[in-house]
Every structure is written in C-alpha cells, then in structure tokens.
Design an enzyme around this catalytic site. Structure first.
Site, PDB file in Angstrom:
ATOM      1  N   GLU A 197      53.255  30.262  34.800  1.00 50.68           N
ATOM      2  CA  GLU A 197      54.501  30.464  34.032  1.00 50.68           C
ATOM      3  C   GLU A 197      54.814  29.212  33.224  1.00 50.68           C
ATOM      4  O   GLU A 197      54.699  28.094  33.730  1.00 50.68           O
ATOM      5  CB  GLU A 197      55.641  30.761  35.007  1.00 50.68           C
ATOM      6  CG  GLU A 197      56.698  31.683  34.460  1.00 50.68           C
ATOM      7  CD  GLU A 197      56.176  33.098  34.192  1.00 50.68           C
ATOM      8  OE1 GLU A 197      55.940  33.422  33.022  1.00 50.68           O
ATOM      9  OE2 GLU A 197      55.996  33.851  35.164  1.00 50.68           O
TER      10      GLU A 197
ATOM     11  N   THR B  36      53.115  27.983  30.979  1.00 46.91           N
ATOM     12  CA  THR B  36      51.887  27.230  30.687  1.00 46.91           C
ATOM     13  C   THR B  36      51.265  27.658  29.365  1.00 46.91           C
ATOM     14  O   THR B  36      50.461  26.922  28.800  1.00 46.91           O
ATOM     15  CB  THR B  36      50.845  27.449  31.807  1.00 46.91           C
ATOM     16  OG1 THR B  36      50.788  28.853  32.080  1.00 46.91           O
ATOM     17  CG2 THR B  36      51.215  26.712  33.072  1.00 46.91           C
TER      18      THR B  36
ATOM     19  N   ASP C 165      52.389  37.079  26.042  1.00 40.11           N
ATOM     20  CA  ASP C 165      52.986  38.418  26.082  1.00 40.11           C
ATOM     21  C   ASP C 165      52.262  39.381  25.142  1.00 40.11           C
ATOM     22  O   ASP C 165      51.908  40.507  25.522  1.00 40.11           O
ATOM     23  CB  ASP C 165      54.466  38.354  25.706  1.00 40.11           C
ATOM     24  CG  ASP C 165      55.260  37.497  26.673  1.00 40.11           C
ATOM     25  OD1 ASP C 165      54.692  37.061  27.685  1.00 40.11           O
ATOM     26  OD2 ASP C 165      56.455  37.265  26.408  1.00 40.11           O
TER      27      ASP C 165
HETATM   28 MG    MG Z   1      60.281  38.598  25.231  1.00 42.76          MG
END
Ligand code: MG
Ligand code: ADP
Length: 361
Positions: free
Chosen positions: A15, A17, A152
């Site tokens: 996280e 990173t 993401d």
């Molecule tokens: Mg978002």
C-alpha cells in the site's frame, strides 16, 4: 447498444508503494463499473450515472480545452481528453454509468469508471492493455488532479480469474500469482470516508519526495535499502523518515507475501498483512479509528489469517484472509461488533480474483 465492464480492485498488500516505483499485489474483483453506450444525434458527450443525480452534456469540440468541473464527470472527461491527445477522434455518444463497486471506499470505483469509459469512448479502437491503463492514470493525474500511481488502472485492465497481480511499478510489468486454496478474501467496508483522504494522499506523495531527497542518485524510494535508511536516519526529519520506513518495509513484505503464497503458507501471508496494517497505522499514518477497530476485531475472530486496511486509507475497507469454514461466523461477528461500536452496518463482500476490463454486450 454496447456495454463495457471494468472491475474495481482490492489490494492484498503493497500500500502506498505504487507511486514510489515499488511493488503491489491487487486482485481485480467481480464488482465494477458498467457503461452502456447509445448513439447521440448531436455532436456531444451525454453523461448519466445511476449512482449520481443529474445529466450533463458536453460538446465534443469543447472537451479538449475544458477545465475540470469538480463533479464525477471529470473522470470521463479526463479520459476523453487523453484519447483526443492521442489523435483519436471522439464520437458523439450517450454514456450511462452503473457501478456495483461502492464509490469512495478504497476499491477503486474511480479506476473502474475511467477504464470502462475509455473502452466506451475508444469505440472499438484497440489500444494495448498497458497503454489503456496509462491513459486512464493520466486522466486522473492530469485532469481530476489526483497524483495517483498506476496500480488501480493496471489491475482493472489486467485482472485475471483466480490470480492476484504482482505488479512491479517501475518496469510496469506483472506476474500472476495463484491464491492458495484454504482462504477466502473478505472485504469489509467501514462505511466511513474521512475528508482528510485526498489532501493527505498528496501530502504523503510529497513526504516521500522529501525522504528521497536525502538519497542523492536514487530515483525512487524503491531504490533505497533498509541499510541506506539506517545509515541516513539521523539526518532525516522524523515524519519523512517514518514514511520511507513504511515504503521500504512494505516493498519487502510484498516480496515475502509472494514467497509465502508460493508455499501456500496462509499464516505467513496473514502475518504480513497485519504488519502492513500496523505500518500504515503508525508509520504512514493513513489509517483511522474505524479501520483500526475493524482490523483489531477481525484478529480476535476464529479462522482469520490476517487483516489490514486496503486502499488509500482514512476510511474505506479492510481486507482479511479467512478460512472458508469460518467465513460466515466471521461476517456475523465482525458486523455485530462494528455495529455495536459505531452504529453502522458494515457491508461485507466475498471477493474472488476476476477478469479485467472488457466489452460485455
Ligand atoms: Mg480511486
Ligand atoms: P475509490 O476509487 O476508492 O472508489 P475515489 O475517491 O478515488 O474512491 O473515486 C470515487 C469517485 O469516482 C466518486 O466520488 C465519483 O466522482 C467517481 N465515481 C466512481 N464511480 C462512479 C459512478 N458509478 N458514477 C459516477 N461517478 C463515479
């Protein structure tokens, strides 16, 4: 009528990173964003969402020079601008958004929206997967104004059933990692989102830069070893030092998690998730009371290998590895205790690694 789907994601470990050129290990999930495309008679982009009220119309020739509006449409307008910047013509169309992934909960509804709208706006124009992910990241960075990493969008594009994605955010290449049998991935939503979130995110990006400035010649915190950090620690102010410690140790945890997954060692995987949470809680300071309570509660329940916050922090979700036979009791136990404490019913999702973005109709 065409329809596109792009998944949200849950990050198992790694996280904060990604924007430090490090390692992350998300899975794409079944929940995501669907976009239905229908023709428009005028030369406009017409946007509606089942989750947000109102409808908005933007003339195609205005989009490339627009400023952000501050509303949800910015994610789509940002994508449209990046497509235009590639020299690909924008076509008149109506896009209707309908997401099953909760918004603003750390499961990346934003990337799901970007990627599904990119597929819709590209209208069959094929881009390599990596280009698609990068285009969506640029939309969020350049137009929405969030200095996000690549995780993401990459996960939403590259998701695969039954596999986690170990992404090296420097080379931007990945390896697929089978999740060992014997555990389910359970995501629990605190149902809170503290306002601090996006300003703190920018601040953390800045603090990582500050920490990095103490290591001339290193391009990213990814390149700083624990030994480097120990040797230089006395010259680095306390806060950037703690941020760097999180990033460096978190990268090591991802590597160890990968090894543990390879051995099917769920206990070790869970232990690393808990270490990740403590580091996000104390060194990176992006957790919050509700997330800490949820993780601490999860760890008292039977059959739990590990638990941590997932996503940017300051609310949103936790992810836990739970033995299949214990899942139902886990869900009841966690819900009851969280509800007693905060008078909120947490949404709980059983997540399985799912396929990446695609046309579905
Ligand atoms: Mg978002
Ligand atoms: P997360 O990506 O963790 O869900 P973000 O704050 O990054 O949280 O993104 C959430 C934002 O993305 C929403 O506030 C909204 O602007 C936009 N968004 C996501 N899903 C939708 C949707 N279904 N319809 C309209 N806007 C959406």
């Amino acid at each position: 009528m065409r329809r596109y789907h792009a998944p949200g994601r849950v990050n198992l470990i790694g996280e904060h990173t990604d924007y430090n050129a490090g390692f992350v290990m998300p899975i794409a999930i079944a929940m995501g964003c669907d976009i239905r495309v229908s023709p428009s008679t005028r030369s406009v982009l017409h946007l509606t969402s089942a989750q947000f009220p109102g409808e908005m119309t933007f003339p195609l020739d205005v989009i490339p020079t627009m400023r952000r509006t501050g509303a949800w449409v910015d994610y789509i307008l940002g994508v449209a601008r990046e497509i235009h910047a590639l020299g690909i013509e924008l076509k008149p169309m109506k896009l209707h958004v309908d997401a099953s992934v909760p918004t603003g909960s750390g499961l990346s509804s934003s990337a799901a929206l970007e990627v599904s709208s990119a597929l819709a706006l590209l209208d069959g124009h094929e881009l390599p997967k990596l280009e698609l992910a990068r285009l969506c990241q640029r939309a969020e960075r350049n137009f929405v104004g969030m200095p996000c990493g690549i995780m993401d969008q990459y996960a939403s594009v590259h998701g695969e059933e039954h596999k986690a994605i170990l992404l090296d955010c420097r080379s931007i290449t990945h390896q697929l990692v089978p999740i060992p049998d014997g555990a389910e991935i359970i995501v629990a939503n605190t149902m809170v989102k503290h306002e601090l979130g996006s300003s703190a995110y920018r601040q953390r990006v800045q603090e990582c830069h500050e920490a990095l400035s103490h290591f001339p010649g290193k391009e990213a915190l990814r390149d700083v070893t624990l030994g480097d950090l120990e040797r230089t620690a006395s010259q680095i102010p306390e806060i950037p030092l703690a941020r760097a410690r999180h990033v460096i140790l978190e990268d090591l945890r991802v590597q160890n998690f990968l090894e543990a997954a390879g051995r099917g060692d769920l206990h070790q995987m869970g232990k690393l998730m808990v270490e990740s949470h403590r580091s996000l809680q104390h060194d990176y300071e992006v957790s919050c009371e509700e997330l800490d309570f949820m993780v601490d509660t999860a760890l008292t329940l039977d059959g739990v290998y590990g638990s941590r916050m997932t996503g940017g922090g300051f609310g949103g979700c936790t992810v836990s590895l739970v033995a299949p036979e214990a899942v139902e009791r886990f869900e009841h136990g966690l819900s009851a205790r969280y509800h007693d404490r905060y008078n909120l019913a947490p949404a709980i999702y059983r997540c399985t690694p799912s396929a990446g973005a695609r046309r579905v109709a």
